[in-house]
Scaffold this motif. Structure first.
Motif, PDB file in Angstrom:
ATOM      1  N   ARG A 176     -46.192 -20.452  -2.776  1.00 54.35           N
ATOM      2  CA  ARG A 176     -45.502 -20.003  -4.005  1.00 54.35           C
ATOM      3  C   ARG A 176     -44.844 -18.647  -3.777  1.00 54.35           C
ATOM      4  NH1 ARG A 176     -47.242 -19.157  -8.935  1.00 54.35           N
ATOM      5  NH2 ARG A 176     -49.122 -18.050  -8.339  1.00 54.35           N
ATOM      6  N   LEU A 177     -45.356 -17.867  -2.796  1.00 54.49           N
ATOM      7  CA  LEU A 177     -44.830 -16.517  -2.554  1.00 54.49           C
ATOM      8  C   LEU A 177     -43.350 -16.574  -2.161  1.00 54.49           C
ATOM      9  CD1 LEU A 177     -45.528 -13.436  -2.136  1.00 54.49           C
ATOM     10  CD2 LEU A 177     -45.847 -13.991   0.275  1.00 54.49           C
ATOM     11  N   GLY A 194     -44.540  -8.089   6.760  1.00 59.15           N
ATOM     12  CA  GLY A 194     -43.269  -8.822   6.722  1.00 59.15           C
ATOM     13  C   GLY A 194     -43.095  -9.721   7.937  1.00 59.15           C
ATOM     14  N   ARG A 195     -43.481  -9.234   9.096  1.00 49.45           N
ATOM     15  CA  ARG A 195     -43.375 -10.024  10.334  1.00 49.45           C
ATOM     16  C   ARG A 195     -44.220 -11.300  10.210  1.00 49.45           C
ATOM     17  NH1 ARG A 195     -44.309  -5.894  14.516  1.00 49.45           N
ATOM     18  NH2 ARG A 195     -42.056  -5.521  14.449  1.00 49.45           N
ATOM     19  N   ARG A 196     -45.430 -11.159   9.666  1.00 48.98           N
ATOM     20  CA  ARG A 196     -46.301 -12.320   9.498  1.00 48.98           C
ATOM     21  C   ARG A 196     -45.705 -13.306   8.481  1.00 48.98           C
ATOM     22  NH1 ARG A 196     -51.594 -13.023  11.206  1.00 48.98           N
ATOM     23  NH2 ARG A 196     -52.189 -15.183  10.905  1.00 48.98           N
ATOM     24  N   PHE A 197     -45.203 -12.754   7.374  1.00 48.13           N
ATOM     25  CA  PHE A 197     -44.609 -13.634   6.354  1.00 48.13           C
ATOM     26  C   PHE A 197     -43.418 -14.409   6.919  1.00 48.13           C
ATOM     27  CE2 PHE A 197     -46.451 -10.617   3.024  1.00 48.13           C
ATOM     28  CZ  PHE A 197     -47.471 -11.502   2.689  1.00 48.13           C
ATOM     29  N   LYS A 198     -42.619 -13.742   7.734  1.00 51.42           N
ATOM     30  CA  LYS A 198     -41.440 -14.417   8.319  1.00 51.42           C
ATOM     31  C   LYS A 198     -41.870 -15.551   9.253  1.00 51.42           C
ATOM     32  CE  LYS A 198     -37.846 -12.444   6.493  1.00 51.42           C
ATOM     33  NZ  LYS A 198     -37.034 -13.271   5.567  1.00 51.42           N
ATOM     34  N   ALA A 203     -38.182 -18.136   4.630  1.00 56.27           N
ATOM     35  CA  ALA A 203     -37.614 -18.054   3.276  1.00 56.27           C
ATOM     36  C   ALA A 203     -38.250 -16.935   2.454  1.00 56.27           C
ATOM     37  CB  ALA A 203     -37.801 -19.389   2.559  1.00 56.27           C
ATOM     38  N   ILE A 204     -39.421 -16.428   2.882  1.00 62.06           N
ATOM     39  CA  ILE A 204     -40.020 -15.313   2.137  1.00 62.06           C
ATOM     40  C   ILE A 204     -39.144 -14.076   2.349  1.00 62.06           C
ATOM     41  CG2 ILE A 204     -42.036 -13.811   1.881  1.00 62.06           C
ATOM     42  CD1 ILE A 204     -43.766 -16.191   2.845  1.00 62.06           C
ATOM     43  N   HIS A 205     -38.699 -13.511   1.232  1.00 64.71           N
ATOM     44  CA  HIS A 205     -37.749 -12.401   1.255  1.00 64.71           C
ATOM     45  C   HIS A 205     -38.539 -11.087   1.421  1.00 64.71           C
ATOM     46  CE1 HIS A 205     -33.593 -11.251   0.282  1.00 64.71           C
ATOM     47  NE2 HIS A 205     -34.085 -10.226  -0.398  1.00 64.71           N
ATOM     48  N   VAL A 206     -38.299 -10.361   2.509  1.00 60.82           N
ATOM     49  CA  VAL A 206     -39.066  -9.146   2.809  1.00 60.82           C
ATOM     50  C   VAL A 206     -38.194  -7.916   2.522  1.00 60.82           C
ATOM     51  CG1 VAL A 206     -40.291  -7.854   4.590  1.00 60.82           C
ATOM     52  CG2 VAL A 206     -40.460 -10.358   4.518  1.00 60.82           C
ATOM     53  N   VAL A 207     -38.716  -7.051   1.654  1.00 55.57           N
ATOM     54  CA  VAL A 207     -37.915  -5.935   1.151  1.00 55.57           C
ATOM     55  C   VAL A 207     -38.613  -4.599   1.422  1.00 55.57           C
ATOM     56  CG1 VAL A 207     -36.807  -4.953  -0.904  1.00 55.57           C
ATOM     57  CG2 VAL A 207     -37.049  -7.437  -0.689  1.00 55.57           C
ATOM     58  N   GLY A 208     -37.931  -3.677   2.064  1.00 54.00           N
ATOM     59  CA  GLY A 208     -38.430  -2.315   2.254  1.00 54.00           C
ATOM     60  C   GLY A 208     -37.944  -1.432   1.113  1.00 54.00           C
ATOM     61  N   LEU A 209     -38.671  -0.343   0.869  1.00 58.88           N
ATOM     62  CA  LEU A 209     -38.282   0.615  -0.176  1.00 58.88           C
ATOM     63  C   LEU A 209     -38.205   1.999   0.427  1.00 58.88           C
ATOM     64  CD1 LEU A 209     -40.726   0.073  -3.166  1.00 58.88           C
ATOM     65  CD2 LEU A 209     -38.353  -0.617  -3.042  1.00 58.88           C
ATOM     66  N   THR A 288     -36.781 -18.548 -10.469  1.00 61.67           N
ATOM     67  CA  THR A 288     -38.207 -18.260 -10.570  1.00 61.67           C
ATOM     68  C   THR A 288     -38.622 -17.502  -9.307  1.00 61.67           C
ATOM     69  OG1 THR A 288     -38.803 -20.323  -9.510  1.00 61.67           O
ATOM     70  CG2 THR A 288     -38.624 -20.350 -11.901  1.00 61.67           C
ATOM     71  N   GLY A 289     -39.809 -16.889  -9.352  1.00 61.42           N
ATOM     72  CA  GLY A 289     -40.253 -16.180  -8.159  1.00 61.42           C
ATOM     73  C   GLY A 289     -41.679 -15.691  -8.281  1.00 61.42           C
ATOM     74  N   VAL A 290     -42.286 -15.453  -7.135  1.00 61.94           N
ATOM     75  CA  VAL A 290     -43.617 -14.843  -7.062  1.00 61.94           C
ATOM     76  C   VAL A 290     -43.511 -13.681  -6.077  1.00 61.94           C
ATOM     77  CG1 VAL A 290     -46.026 -15.170  -6.412  1.00 61.94           C
ATOM     78  CG2 VAL A 290     -44.811 -16.983  -7.642  1.00 61.94           C
ATOM     79  N   ILE A 291     -43.666 -12.474  -6.609  1.00 57.95           N
ATOM     80  CA  ILE A 291     -43.436 -11.257  -5.832  1.00 57.95           C
ATOM     81  C   ILE A 291     -44.771 -10.573  -5.557  1.00 57.95           C
ATOM     82  CG2 ILE A 291     -42.278  -8.998  -5.826  1.00 57.95           C
ATOM     83  CD1 ILE A 291     -40.344 -10.232  -7.974  1.00 57.95           C
ATOM     84  N   ALA A 292     -44.989 -10.164  -4.313  1.00 60.65           N
ATOM     85  CA  ALA A 292     -46.214  -9.435  -3.980  1.00 60.65           C
ATOM     86  C   ALA A 292     -45.870  -8.033  -3.484  1.00 60.65           C
ATOM     87  CB  ALA A 292     -47.012 -10.178  -2.908  1.00 60.65           C
TER      88      ALA A 292
END
Lengths: 308, 91
Positions: A176-177, A194-198, A203-209, A288-292
């Motif tokens: 769902r993430l 992020g590396r693990r999610f990729k 498709a998991i969108h990895v965002v830095g701040l 829709t989305g599930v953000i962590a």
């Protein structure tokens, strides 16, 4: 829920991670199918997300033989890594030396002193980069005495999040993430997780701040364009970077206390503000989305520094 | 009277990389205005639209946060040093 029962042989190192994943409903946009979840990293024994990389850096250095009994641990830190190194140093029998900008909060100085760590102060006007330059010089003069954990360059830092933070989030949210967002200090959290999610799903969108300006008040975060860029920073992992202004991060940190009961630091406020902006963007696009994201630490270490 | 302002690294792009700037001022408010006159753009980093010090900006005079003194009205002695101290960034 049952408490986590650890074996009798367990040490404080075994209490790191497996933090609660909490839903931040009050921040989610109304009338939209977007969820915001956050890892409650202040539940770590050192009180911050930094327990994960600090422990991983020590374990990896021990197993490779770079860190041996009798050596001292040293690093430059804005505080939380210093607290984490201090507590694991105490538990595992290493002397710890920390280089911190002099304006680090009084609370944090007292905490690391309580663990027996030695603190060397660097020029507060030169920020964390001044502390980095100072620690490099100290290590250059006495290379055999110190193991320099070097959190900005040590692959064990992102590896901690690759091995623990990301799998923990995925175990609860599964496929769902859709988004993971985290601020850049050393960049270890967002790059490692992020590396693990990729790997799990591109498709998991990895965002830095990042802070939106070199002169900012989002303690713990780094404005890369005006800083020494950490060697572990790998922009190839990121789909995008959001730039957050100090005031928005502070307001969100205050809101989390008032509306959710989480009294968190400014970097956590910035993380959730980033998650909120992503959520609003999804809502506007009828998606829709599930953000962590991550609640990095508790505000108690900053609160005395706030204006009276 | 002449006072000195210590400029942190992230604001030195406004001061031609100078880490210390001298201005004529009697109090902190005048010091910030004089700094802005000499180095346009810097005041907006320190103060909001109403002229109040931004919440995250810390100014130290004689090792004391001016919020614990008389804030922008804090009077400065001849030759005094005012430090602009940024937040701590990174890990």
């Amino acid at each position: 829920m049952l408490s986590r029962l650890l074996p009798a042989s367990a040490s404080i190192s075994d209490a790191v991670g497996k933090t609660p994943l909490v839903r931040l409903r009050s921040v989610e946009p109304a009338d939209a199918q977007v969820e915001i979840w956050a890892k409650l990293e202040l539940a770590n024994p050192g009180g911050s997300v930094k327990d994960r990389p600090a422990l991983q850096m020590i374990l990896d250095a021990e197993s490779s033989g770079r860190l041996r009994p009798g050596m001292s641990l040293i690093d430059s830190t804005s505080g939380n890594t210093g607290v984490a190194l201090s507590l694991f140093g105490a538990a595992r029998g290493y002397h710890v030396t920390l280089v911190m900008p002099q304006n680090v909060s009084e609370a944090r100085k007292r905490i690391v002193n309580a663990y027996g760590a030695e603190v060397i102060y660097s020029d507060p006007l030169e920020q964390s980069d001044g502390a980095i330059r100072m620690v490099r010089e100290i290590v250059r003069c006495e290379p055999t005495r110190y193991f320099y954990t070097d959190q900005y360059s040590n692959p064990s830092n992102p590896r901690a999040h690759y091995l623990t933070t990301a799998p923990e989030i995925f175990a609860e949210l599964g496929h769902r993430l859709t988004h993971f967002v985290a601020g850049i200090g050393t960049s270890g959290t967002v790059i490692g997780a992020g590396r693990r999610f990729k790997e799990i799903s591109p498709a998991i969108h990895v965002v830095g701040l990042e802070p939106d300006d070199a002169f900012h008040g989002l303690e713990g975060l780094k404005h890369l364009a005006s800083s020494i860029v950490p060697a572990i920073y790998d922009p190839g992992v990121l789909d995008e970077t959001l730039f957050i202004d100090t005031e928005s991060g502070w307001v969100m940190a205050e809101r989390l206390a008032l509306e959710e009961g989480y009294l968190v630091g400014y970097s956590a406020g910035a993380n959730v503000e980033g998650a909120r902006r992503l959520a609003e963007r999804l809502k506007a696009a009828n998606q829709t989305g599930v953000i962590a994201t991550v609640l990095c630490d508790h505000a108690s270490r900053y609160i005395e520094a706030r204006a009276p | 009277m002449s006072i000195h302002i210590r400029i942190p690294t992230p604001l030195r792009r406004f001061t031609a990389e100078q880490d210390r700037v001298s201005v004529e001022a009697r109090n902190v408010r005048e010091a910030i205005d004089a700094l802005e006159a000499a180095h346009p753009g810097i005041k907006a980093r320190l103060c909001d639209e109403s002229g109040a010090l931004r919440r995250f900006v810390n100014l130290y005079y004689k090792d004391e946060d001016i919020r614990f003194l008389q804030e922008l009205e804090t009077e400065l002695d001849e030759g005094a040093e005012l430090s602009i101290v940024p937040a701590i960034a990174g890990g």
